[in-house]
Design a protein around this motif. Structure first.
Motif, mmCIF file in Angstrom:
data_model
loop_
_atom_site.group_PDB
_atom_site.id
_atom_site.type_symbol
_atom_site.label_atom_id
_atom_site.label_comp_id
_atom_site.label_asym_id
_atom_site.label_seq_id
_atom_site.Cartn_x
_atom_site.Cartn_y
_atom_site.Cartn_z
ATOM 1 N N GLY A 76 1.214 -1.165 0.180
ATOM 2 C CA GLY A 76 -0.008 0.033 -0.239
ATOM 3 C C GLY A 76 0.881 1.052 0.125
ATOM 4 N N TYR A 81 -1.988 1.401 -3.606
ATOM 5 C CA TYR A 81 -2.193 0.148 -4.350
ATOM 6 C C TYR A 81 -0.957 -0.298 -5.302
ATOM 7 C CZ TYR A 81 -7.133 2.100 -4.223
ATOM 8 O OH TYR A 81 -7.731 2.102 -3.004
ATOM 9 N N TRP A 100 2.447 -3.721 5.817
ATOM 10 C CA TRP A 100 1.456 -2.926 5.608
ATOM 11 C C TRP A 100 0.604 -1.544 6.232
ATOM 12 C CZ3 TRP A 100 1.466 -7.828 4.516
ATOM 13 C CH2 TRP A 100 0.500 -8.497 3.528
ATOM 14 N N HIS A 107 -5.235 -5.529 1.596
ATOM 15 C CA HIS A 107 -4.491 -5.745 0.147
ATOM 16 C C HIS A 107 -4.112 -6.983 0.850
ATOM 17 C CE1 HIS A 107 -3.823 -2.062 -1.023
ATOM 18 N NE2 HIS A 107 -3.661 -1.368 0.106
ATOM 19 N N TYR A 120 -5.946 -12.037 4.243
ATOM 20 C CA TYR A 120 -6.338 -10.077 4.215
ATOM 21 C C TYR A 120 -6.002 -8.954 5.488
ATOM 22 C CZ TYR A 120 -7.906 -11.432 -0.955
ATOM 23 O OH TYR A 120 -8.334 -11.794 -1.743
ATOM 24 N N CYS A 142 -1.461 -8.569 -5.480
ATOM 25 C CA CYS A 142 -2.503 -8.189 -4.531
ATOM 26 C C CYS A 142 -4.177 -8.855 -5.162
ATOM 27 C CB CYS A 142 -2.613 -6.405 -3.858
ATOM 28 S SG CYS A 142 -4.024 -6.508 -3.046
ATOM 29 N N HIS A 145 -6.347 -6.434 -6.159
ATOM 30 C CA HIS A 145 -5.591 -5.238 -7.367
ATOM 31 C C HIS A 145 -4.744 -5.227 -8.466
ATOM 32 C CE1 HIS A 145 -6.814 -3.052 -2.624
ATOM 33 N NE2 HIS A 145 -7.364 -2.674 -3.717
ATOM 34 N N MET A 150 -1.186 -3.505 -9.087
ATOM 35 C CA MET A 150 -0.521 -3.855 -7.431
ATOM 36 C C MET A 150 0.030 -5.286 -7.866
ATOM 37 S SD MET A 150 -2.468 -2.913 -3.864
ATOM 38 C CE MET A 150 -1.166 -3.660 -2.439
#
Ligand SMILES: [Cu+2]
Length: 158
Positions: A76, A81, A100, A107, A120, A142, A145, A150
């Motif tokens: 992220g 993204y 994260w 994600h 997730y 991901c 995304h 991503m």
């Protein structure tokens, strides 16, 4: 000067269209009933970073972290993204920790070859780690995304 800028944008648009056409062609290409696996396999060593050529945050060269025992990748980063860095070069035995940022919603981290997969999370500070023992190229994405770019890759080299 203004003209040049417009020209450049036109070129970028054209390039994007070409890439899209290529991706669509690639999808239908799987219909050939040759029975065997694709001759391309998972990408030759000559182009280990093809997978992230259209990934968010990839600037055209991998981050060289060879010789380090541990490396952190942001989940992220950028606009939320992207993986930061999207392309990483490490040595065998290196532990990669995905961390994260809390940006961009929920994600996860999924290896194309199934060798690792996180849960997730949307929480800042959530982590997932994987130790890469074998030389190779590990594409990952991901799941929610991937289509937005991503994606990331870890290349393990001696
Ligand atoms: Cu994501």
């Amino acid at each position: 000067m203004t003209t040049n800028r417009l020209d450049r944008r036109a070129v970028l648009k054209a390039t994007g269209a070409t890439l899209l056409a290529g991706a669509l062609a690639g999808c239908t290409g799987g219909n050939a009933d040759s029975g065997g696996g694709g001759s391309g396999g998972s990408g030759g060593d000559d182009e280990p970073f093809d997978y992230v050529s259209d990934a968010n945050g990839y600037d055209g060269s991998p981050t060289d972290a060879t010789g380090k025992s541990a490396v952190t990748v942001d989940v992220g980063s950028n606009n939320g993204y992207a993986f930061g860095p999207a392309a990483l070069k490490i040595s065998p035995g290196t532990t990669v920790t995905w961390k994260w940022t809390g940006q961009g919603g929920s994600h996860n981290v999924v290896a194309e070859d199934g060798s690792f997969e996180s849960s997730y999370s949307a929480e800042a500070g959530y982590t997932f780690e994987h130790t890469f023992e074998s030389v190779g190229v590990y594409d990952y994405y991901c799941a929610p995304h991937e289509s937005m770019g991503m994606k990331g890759v870890v290349q393990v080299v001696e």
